[in-house]
Motif scaffolding. Sequence first.
Motif, mmCIF file in Angstrom:
data_model
loop_
_atom_site.group_PDB
_atom_site.id
_atom_site.type_symbol
_atom_site.label_atom_id
_atom_site.label_comp_id
_atom_site.label_asym_id
_atom_site.label_seq_id
_atom_site.Cartn_x
_atom_site.Cartn_y
_atom_site.Cartn_z
ATOM 1 N N VAL A 193 12.279 -47.638 38.439
ATOM 2 C CA VAL A 193 13.129 -47.906 37.244
ATOM 3 C C VAL A 193 12.795 -49.385 36.700
ATOM 4 O O VAL A 193 12.313 -49.735 35.563
ATOM 5 C CB VAL A 193 14.242 -47.505 36.934
ATOM 6 C CG1 VAL A 193 14.864 -47.543 35.660
ATOM 7 C CG2 VAL A 193 14.601 -46.078 37.363
ATOM 8 N N ALA A 194 13.153 -50.442 37.309
ATOM 9 C CA ALA A 194 13.152 -51.655 37.147
ATOM 10 C C ALA A 194 11.413 -52.208 36.945
ATOM 11 O O ALA A 194 11.154 -52.833 35.981
ATOM 12 C CB ALA A 194 13.562 -52.394 38.164
ATOM 13 N N GLN A 195 10.599 -51.495 37.846
ATOM 14 C CA GLN A 195 9.049 -52.103 37.617
ATOM 15 C C GLN A 195 8.562 -51.515 36.183
ATOM 16 O O GLN A 195 7.916 -51.994 35.605
ATOM 17 C CB GLN A 195 8.591 -51.431 38.733
ATOM 18 C CG GLN A 195 6.959 -51.820 39.019
ATOM 19 C CD GLN A 195 6.218 -51.302 40.192
ATOM 20 O OE1 GLN A 195 6.383 -50.245 40.411
ATOM 21 N NE2 GLN A 195 5.791 -52.509 41.054
ATOM 22 N N ALA A 196 9.170 -49.771 36.010
ATOM 23 C CA ALA A 196 8.699 -49.649 34.727
ATOM 24 C C ALA A 196 9.052 -50.375 33.486
ATOM 25 O O ALA A 196 8.333 -50.363 32.341
ATOM 26 C CB ALA A 196 9.067 -48.303 34.644
ATOM 27 N N ALA A 197 9.891 -51.016 33.584
ATOM 28 C CA ALA A 197 10.624 -52.119 32.400
ATOM 29 C C ALA A 197 10.152 -53.473 32.777
ATOM 30 O O ALA A 197 10.478 -54.235 32.156
ATOM 31 C CB ALA A 197 12.004 -52.183 32.506
ATOM 32 N N SER A 198 9.038 -53.525 33.721
ATOM 33 C CA SER A 198 8.206 -54.944 33.544
ATOM 34 C C SER A 198 9.334 -55.814 34.216
ATOM 35 O O SER A 198 8.890 -57.092 34.336
ATOM 36 C CB SER A 198 7.676 -55.229 32.469
ATOM 37 O OG SER A 198 6.765 -54.479 31.699
ATOM 38 N N LEU A 199 10.132 -55.293 35.155
ATOM 39 C CA LEU A 199 10.897 -56.414 35.824
ATOM 40 C C LEU A 199 10.301 -56.796 37.196
ATOM 41 O O LEU A 199 9.913 -55.615 37.955
ATOM 42 C CB LEU A 199 12.344 -55.757 36.073
ATOM 43 C CG LEU A 199 13.270 -55.861 35.095
ATOM 44 C CD1 LEU A 199 14.513 -54.836 35.324
ATOM 45 C CD2 LEU A 199 13.660 -57.008 34.466
ATOM 46 N N PRO A 200 10.156 -57.773 37.607
ATOM 47 C CA PRO A 200 9.442 -58.175 38.953
ATOM 48 C C PRO A 200 10.684 -57.933 40.031
ATOM 49 O O PRO A 200 11.779 -58.075 40.105
ATOM 50 C CB PRO A 200 9.255 -59.548 38.863
ATOM 51 C CG PRO A 200 10.314 -60.184 37.786
ATOM 52 C CD PRO A 200 10.380 -59.207 36.835
ATOM 53 N N VAL A 201 10.257 -57.446 41.084
ATOM 54 C CA VAL A 201 11.064 -56.845 42.243
ATOM 55 C C VAL A 201 10.776 -57.684 43.439
ATOM 56 O O VAL A 201 9.779 -57.465 43.935
ATOM 57 C CB VAL A 201 10.797 -55.076 42.442
ATOM 58 C CG1 VAL A 201 11.859 -54.698 43.486
ATOM 59 C CG2 VAL A 201 11.136 -54.456 41.119
ATOM 60 N N THR A 202 11.550 -58.349 43.954
ATOM 61 C CA THR A 202 11.404 -59.027 44.967
ATOM 62 C C THR A 202 11.837 -58.275 46.464
ATOM 63 O O THR A 202 12.643 -57.631 46.366
ATOM 64 C CB THR A 202 12.305 -60.325 44.815
ATOM 65 O OG1 THR A 202 12.195 -60.980 43.998
ATOM 66 C CG2 THR A 202 12.505 -61.187 46.498
ATOM 67 N N LEU A 203 11.009 -58.613 47.310
ATOM 68 C CA LEU A 203 10.881 -57.626 48.636
ATOM 69 C C LEU A 203 11.793 -58.629 49.747
ATOM 70 O O LEU A 203 11.374 -59.901 49.678
ATOM 71 C CB LEU A 203 9.552 -57.329 49.215
ATOM 72 C CG LEU A 203 8.726 -56.428 48.304
ATOM 73 C CD1 LEU A 203 7.578 -56.261 48.942
ATOM 74 C CD2 LEU A 203 9.319 -55.382 47.710
ATOM 75 N N VAL A 204 12.766 -58.227 50.110
ATOM 76 C CA VAL A 204 13.436 -58.850 51.293
ATOM 77 C C VAL A 204 13.271 -58.143 52.355
ATOM 78 O O VAL A 204 13.146 -56.947 52.384
ATOM 79 C CB VAL A 204 14.889 -59.095 51.130
ATOM 80 C CG1 VAL A 204 14.958 -59.888 49.623
ATOM 81 C CG2 VAL A 204 15.686 -57.983 50.883
ATOM 82 N N GLU A 205 13.644 -58.649 53.682
ATOM 83 C CA GLU A 205 13.641 -58.053 55.084
ATOM 84 C C GLU A 205 14.565 -56.858 55.122
ATOM 85 O O GLU A 205 15.660 -57.318 55.044
ATOM 86 C CB GLU A 205 13.370 -58.824 56.127
ATOM 87 C CG GLU A 205 13.362 -58.408 57.659
ATOM 88 C CD GLU A 205 13.626 -59.255 58.722
ATOM 89 O OE1 GLU A 205 13.682 -58.760 59.937
ATOM 90 O OE2 GLU A 205 13.662 -60.508 58.455
ATOM 91 N N GLY A 206 14.201 -55.755 55.364
ATOM 92 C CA GLY A 206 15.422 -54.609 55.574
ATOM 93 C C GLY A 206 15.555 -54.534 57.035
ATOM 94 O O GLY A 206 15.649 -55.577 57.740
#
Length: 389
Positions: A193-206
């Motif tokens: 949903v965030a990506q569809a709104a052009s929000l950058p999504v940061t990846l952290v270690e799971g």
Amino acid sequence: MSSPSDLAAIIVAAGQGLRAGQPLPKQFALLDGVPVLRRAIDALVRGGVRRFVLAIPAGAEEIVAKCLSGLADGCNVATVTGGTTRQASVRAALEILVDEPPVAVLIHDAARPHCPPEVLARLYAALETAPAAIPVLPVADSLAYATGALMGQPAAREALRRVQTPQAFRFADILAAHRTWVGDATAGDDAQVAQAASLPVTLVEGDERLHKLTYAADFPQTAAPRWPRSGTGFDVHRLVAGEELWLCGIRIDHPLGLSGHSDADVGLHAVVDAILGAVGAGDIGQHFPPSDPKWRGAASDQFLTHAVDLAAERGYAIGNVDLTLICEAPKIGPHRPAMQQRLAELLRVGVEAVNVKATTTERLGFAGRGEGIAAQAVAMLVPNDGVPA
């Protein structure tokens, strides 16, 4: 985000969980004696979260209330009926937070009962500079596209990640992303949903411990041995004029009574703490804080009922209780049968499982001077049938 106190958490628990093969939806099924939903909430509480919105199935209010019983002091939990899709459930939960919006929100699957605090710390840190952050893990296995029952072209695992929850967002950003979504609400998670709104999504270690319970194999087929558990409790209150004297749920005629925020029944208070200790649920002050005016003058039998219910929800019944009252006066002997009978009623056991005895301190200390009464208790809990009460 300045601190975890700026957070709220949405836990998605509205699904049916049929693939898990449990007698209840998987979020309410027991995992080592504790409902999966409760484990997910407790994990976030340990990470500093105190405000929650739970998206739940219609008609699930009673079982959710049992899952929440004995939750850590200071937690604020609201519920909302979930939608027909995960995305719709999250949207409904976000709208619950609008009147008092948090700075940031975690969105978490109830079926992920174990959330290591270090993952939360990485998400909190990422939100300092990013509007969204999600925990991910690398893919270890080789991957290939499938063409029916045949292997298709290989997929580049180096470019792929396994996405987990909780996912962290600045609240205003993810709310706007949900509100502006176009089309059917079928996103697999909130990062989409965030990506569809052009929000950058940061990846952290799971973390592998964030594994989502999905299939019957994810639940132990044969429960691990569960042993009896014991706990101890101690309480003391001052004797003063003008108060009633309550001991073990029995009112006793005496010139002095015990002073406290509730009815100050030291016997029941000691037994409550012993039971809470046996199931690792803190102490009486966490569940019934003396700072809360609603407990002023309250009968302590409701505290004991709460402790017994909590033990049952965690898979345990009362085996026996041994209580010692420490005082010079009143004499306990004449009241012992009534005390044991009342305790047995509250503990839901036979009288033979309850022992009440008394001793003095040979006139030493506050009890010896008649200034107060102390009590100490030991409770033994035994595994019940493992079904929430």
